[in-house]
Scaffold this motif. Structure first.
Motif, PDB file in Angstrom:
ATOM      1  N   ARG A   1      48.852  49.413  39.537  1.00 55.86           N
ATOM      2  CA  ARG A   1      49.781  48.076  39.848  1.00 55.86           C
ATOM      3  C   ARG A   1      49.184  47.140  39.075  1.00 55.86           C
ATOM      4  O   ARG A   1      48.073  47.130  38.868  1.00 55.86           O
ATOM      5  N   TYR A   2      50.063  46.280  38.701  1.00 53.75           N
ATOM      6  CA  TYR A   2      49.557  45.108  38.082  1.00 53.75           C
ATOM      7  C   TYR A   2      48.272  44.127  38.647  1.00 53.75           C
ATOM      8  O   TYR A   2      47.661  43.982  37.913  1.00 53.75           O
ATOM      9  N   HIS A   3      48.286  44.173  40.097  1.00 52.76           N
ATOM     10  CA  HIS A   3      47.052  43.228  40.366  1.00 52.76           C
ATOM     11  C   HIS A   3      45.777  44.236  40.228  1.00 52.76           C
ATOM     12  O   HIS A   3      44.972  43.337  40.844  1.00 52.76           O
TER      13      HIS A   3
ATOM     14  N   CYS B   1      44.458  45.005  37.785  1.00 53.42           N
ATOM     15  CA  CYS B   1      43.963  44.996  36.215  1.00 53.42           C
ATOM     16  C   CYS B   1      43.518  43.646  36.131  1.00 53.42           C
ATOM     17  O   CYS B   1      43.928  42.653  36.813  1.00 53.42           O
TER      18      CYS B   1
ATOM     19  N   GLY C   1      44.143  42.998  30.782  1.00 57.36           N
ATOM     20  CA  GLY C   1      45.304  44.101  30.990  1.00 57.36           C
ATOM     21  C   GLY C   1      44.930  45.356  31.411  1.00 57.36           C
ATOM     22  O   GLY C   1      45.561  46.301  30.887  1.00 57.36           O
TER      23      GLY C   1
ATOM     24  N   PRO D   1      48.506  48.601  33.391  1.00 62.51           N
ATOM     25  CA  PRO D   1      49.471  48.522  34.459  1.00 62.51           C
ATOM     26  C   PRO D   1      50.805  49.395  34.169  1.00 62.51           C
ATOM     27  O   PRO D   1      51.211  49.839  33.113  1.00 62.51           O
TER      28      PRO D   1
END
Length: 139
Positions: A14-16, A18, A22, A73
Motif C-alpha cells: 500500500r502507498y502509505h 512506502c 517510493g 506501491p
C-alpha cells in the motif's frame, strides 16, 4: 537447498507503507513478518488461541533482516515462512519476501516461549512442541 514454505502469505504494498523514495519503508518488512507469523500459527495450531489456552505465548526476542531489492506501491508480494529451528524454549521462523521470482527481503525471527501469567521464559507444553516438531525439515 530451497525448502518448501509452510505458509505463503500474499499481500499488496500500500502507498502509505512506502517512504519518500517510493520504496517499502524498511521497518514495514517486520510488520509483514508479523502478519505472516500469525498465518503460520493458524496453519500449525488452527489459531494462535491454541497457545494461549495452554498458558503459553511466543514473543520475538531477536529479528534479523537482509534487503535484496526494493518493493514499490502496488507490488504484489508473497511472504514465505519456514520453521528453521526448534529449541527447548525458543524457535526460529525464516521469512522470504518475493515479488514473482525476485527475492526482496530475507530474515528470521527468534521467538521465546513465555508463560502467559508470568511472561517469563518457559518450555512449551508437549503438544505444542510436537505440532512444531512435525513441521521441521528433515535432518
Amino acid at each position: 537447498m530451497m525448502r518448501t514454505p509452510i505458509v505463503r502469505m500474499p499481500l499488496r504494498v500500500r502507498y502509505h507503507e512506502c517512504d519518500p523514495q517510493g520504496i517499502v519503508f524498511n521497518a514495514n518488512y517486520l510488520a509483514y513478518f508479523d502478519m505472516a507469523s500469525f498465518e503460520f500459527f493458524d496453519e500449525i495450531f488452527g489459531s494462535y488461541d491454541y497457545l494461549l489456552a495452554r498458558k503459553v505465548d511466543a514473543v520475538v526476542a531477536e529479528a534479523n533482516l537482509r534487503y535484496h531489492a526494493p518493493g514499490h506501491p502496488g507490488d504484489r508480494l508473497v511472504v514465505e515462512v519456514t520453521l528453521d529451528h526448534l529449541g527447548t524454549t525458543s524457535f526460529i521462523l525464516g521469512f522470504t519476501v518475493v515479488r514473482g521470482d525476485q527475492t526482496l527481503t530475507t530474515g528470521t525471527n527468534r521467538y521465546v516461549f513465555v508463560g502467559t501469567e508470568t511472561l517469563t521464559k518457559a518450555a512449551p507444553p508437549d503438544d505444542v512442541r510436537e505440532k512444531l516438531a512435525a513441521r521441521l525439515p528433515p535432518a
